[in-house]
Design an enzyme around this catalytic site. Structure first.
Site, PDB file in Angstrom:
ATOM      1  N   SER A  54       0.838  -1.315  -0.148  1.00 25.89           N
ATOM      2  CA  SER A  54       0.196   0.123   0.097  1.00 25.89           C
ATOM      3  C   SER A  54       0.952   1.140   0.232  1.00 25.89           C
ATOM      4  O   SER A  54       2.015   1.183   0.125  1.00 25.89           O
ATOM      5  CB  SER A  54      -0.656   0.038   1.401  1.00 25.89           C
ATOM      6  OG  SER A  54       0.004   0.195   2.213  1.00 25.89           O
ATOM      7  N   LYS A  55       0.102   2.337  -0.178  1.00 26.18           N
ATOM      8  CA  LYS A  55       0.961   3.729  -0.374  1.00 26.18           C
ATOM      9  C   LYS A  55       1.519   3.742   1.250  1.00 26.18           C
ATOM     10  O   LYS A  55       2.647   4.335   1.306  1.00 26.18           O
ATOM     11  CB  LYS A  55      -0.118   4.710  -0.613  1.00 26.18           C
ATOM     12  CG  LYS A  55       0.313   6.206  -0.264  1.00 26.18           C
ATOM     13  CD  LYS A  55      -0.541   6.953  -0.933  1.00 26.18           C
ATOM     14  CE  LYS A  55      -0.797   8.264   0.193  1.00 26.18           C
ATOM     15  NZ  LYS A  55       0.554   8.713   0.608  1.00 26.18           N
ATOM     16  N   ARG A  56       0.979   3.366   2.425  1.00 21.27           N
ATOM     17  CA  ARG A  56       1.371   3.408   3.664  1.00 21.27           C
ATOM     18  C   ARG A  56       2.700   2.936   3.829  1.00 21.27           C
ATOM     19  O   ARG A  56       3.883   3.252   4.248  1.00 21.27           O
ATOM     20  CB  ARG A  56       0.273   2.990   4.645  1.00 21.27           C
ATOM     21  CG  ARG A  56      -0.791   3.902   4.883  1.00 21.27           C
ATOM     22  CD  ARG A  56      -0.910   4.456   6.293  1.00 21.27           C
ATOM     23  NE  ARG A  56      -0.914   3.155   7.039  1.00 21.27           N
ATOM     24  CZ  ARG A  56      -2.028   2.500   7.487  1.00 21.27           C
ATOM     25  NH1 ARG A  56      -2.939   2.709   6.765  1.00 21.27           N
ATOM     26  NH2 ARG A  56      -1.859   1.603   8.415  1.00 21.27           N
TER      27      ARG A  56
END
Ligand code: GLU
Length: 508
Positions: free
Chosen positions: A266-268
């Site tokens: 994910s972007k996180r």
């Protein structure tokens, strides 16, 4: 069917920046198309107006362009099966939705959002999930349970409705996935998905996607694994339309996993561990900036290469592949079923490999704009020589600055620890003598200068290490950099003498 012409589509929804998982889907479609002399189509699936993000379509185009994944048919390119943007095809979908109603494959559902919410809440209270399906559709507010007159009256009165697919009971739906093999689903486990909404007169993803793949003569659907659960509905839609004979082949690509292998990347994860998950830097409408591969200094070739190996394996030890090689070697049969773990170190390694393959002048040319941004004026020949000295110490072009800034700017400060350690005893006086010797030199070449300096040190009974480290301090401001006399030679006589004079003044 055996399609004589391969036509594949990359069908992103413009709901934000393209995640590298999406980029990989585009790449695999592109490789497959090019390998077979086929057509690579870009279709913009923008029927979900709630999730539309302005600028996202431009972002998709720019990303594909940067990676060199040339689109054959699309919104910008045009083509015989356009328009290629779903919001411009509204009328088409309505016609096909009505066809399904006429054939008894779809029905009008008038359930209001409040009614559906109440049903959901009631199911939740029983610790169950509500599904609009063949088990309860007979009890709900839809045309299956209303008289024809009542349905017509509601439609005429403009009562909002959706069209739902009428999933048949107990049918084994079989599909062949080119990566996973045979997949079988029973329709009893499937719900009656919404196909069309009167409120915005737009189809949902499922209907628009199937109608377009059919009308655009798509031969192979290559997409992410997250769409596998939709496959039985899609197969049933082909059946309902009577298009099963020309149904495309399917290939669902494995997920790209977090570096620890647990869950989807994910972007996180990128934010946390400092690697990009988007091809290009992205600024959200709220002003939040996310890193991009391009802006982080990755070469597009490196990105294509590293993405190709996330899911596909060549069956050999080879790791570096140009786009041309990938086109030749790629095959869906060699795409893995299981998720592909993203390794940020490996990603950087790929970039470094491409950097090392590039000539010094190519790397220098890529470095020039960054120098310019810093207000540094330097000519390409000089930068090329700098690059030759420090290239092997970096993985990315922007890192060249940290390794080589002292070639472009005289030190303003000196590392105090190094000063303490090196600027002592006879060294300061010797530096003045060294400067006089350099001044008298008519040849300015690394080996020659090193010999002359060594002779002088020997005469004065000084160790090479002590003097060399002090000279490095004078020229770079610290204890780093490539070969010392290569620095001396490249900086040139005038600059070396200037730096010696400044250091003697500032440090003694
Ligand atoms: N619009 C879908 C997406 O955003 C396309 C899925 C498909 O390729 O069928 O991924």
């Amino acid at each position: 069917m055996s399609p004589d012409h391969i036509r594949v589509r990359f069908a992103p929804s413009p709901t934000g920046p393209l995640h590298i998982g999406g980029v990989r889907t585009a790449l695999f479609n592109y490789l497959f198309a090019k390998q077979h002399g086929g057509t690579f189509i870009l279709r913009i699936e923008d029927t979900d107006s709630n999730r539309f993000v302005s600028g996202a379509e431009e972002y998709i185009n720019a990303a594909l362009e940067w990676l060199g994944l040339t689109v054959d048919e699309g919104v910008k390119q045009g083509g015989p099966y356009g328009p290629y943007k779903q919001s411009e095809r509204k009328a088409i979908y309505k016609e096909y939705a009505d066809l399904l109603v006429a054939r008894g494959w779809a029905y009008y559902a008038f359930d209001t959002p409040e009614e559906l919410e109440a049903l959901r809440a009631a199911a939740e209270a029983e610790k169950e999930a509500f599904a609009y399906d063949l088990h309860n559709r007979a009890r709900l507010n839809n045309s299956l349970n209303l008289s024809e007159e009542e349905v017509q009256a509601r439609l005429q009165a403009g009562v909002p409705y959706v069209l739902r697919f009428k999933m048949p009971e107990n049918v084994e739906v079989e599909a062949r996935d080119l990566i996973r093999g045979r997949v079988v689903f029973n329709t009893n486990t499937l719900d009656d998905k919404v196909l069309y909404k009167s409120a915005d007169q737009l189809p949902t993803y499922h209907l628009a996607n199937i109608v377009d793949d059919y009308l655009m003569k798509i031969s192979h659907v290559i997409r992410g694994e997250e769409w596998l659960p939709s496959l039985p509905l899609h197969v049933m839609l082909y059946r309902a339309f009577g298009w099963e004979g020309s149904m495309p082949a399917f290939a669902h690509l494995p997920l790209i996993l977090k570096p620890n292998g647990k869950g989807k990347l994910s972007k996180r994860d990128g934010d946390k561990e400092g690697f990009p998950v988007f091809p290009l830097e992205y600024t959200s409408p709220e002003g939040e900036v996310s890193a991009g591969y391009r802006e982080s200094g990755y070469f597009p070739e490196a990105v294509n290469n590293l993405l190709a190996l996330l899911g596909w394996n060549p069956g050999t030890e080879q790791e570096l592949f140009s786009l041309e090689e990938l086109i030749k070697l790629f095959s869906l049969e060699r795409v893995n079923k299981s998720g592909a773990r993203f390794d940020p170190d490996k990603a950087r390694w790929f970039n470094q490999q491409y950097l090392m393959q590039k000539s010094d002048v190519e790397v220098a040319a890529a470095f020039m704009p960054l120098l310019d941004q810093r207000g540094v004026k330097a000519d390409l020949t000089f930068v090329e020589k700098v690059v030759a000295l420090v290239k092997e110490r970096v993985q990315f072009v922007p890192e060249l600055w940290e390794q080589a800034f002292f070639f472009f700017e005289a030190p303003v400060d000196y590392d105090s620890k190094v000063v303490q350690k090196r600027w002592k005893g006879e060294v300061p006086v010797f530096m003045e003598e060294l400067a006089r010797m350099f001044a008298a030199c008519t040849t300015w070449e690394a080996t020659f200068l090193k010999e002359k300096a060594s002779e002088l040190m020997q005469e004065r009974g000084l160790g090479f290490g002590a003097v060399a480290n002090a000279l490095r301090l004078v020229l770079t401001g610290g204890a780093f950099g490539p070969d010392l006399f290569a620095i001396v030679a490249l900086l040139g006589k005038e600059e070396v003498l200037a730096r010696l004079s400044t250091a003697v003044k500032k440090l003694s």
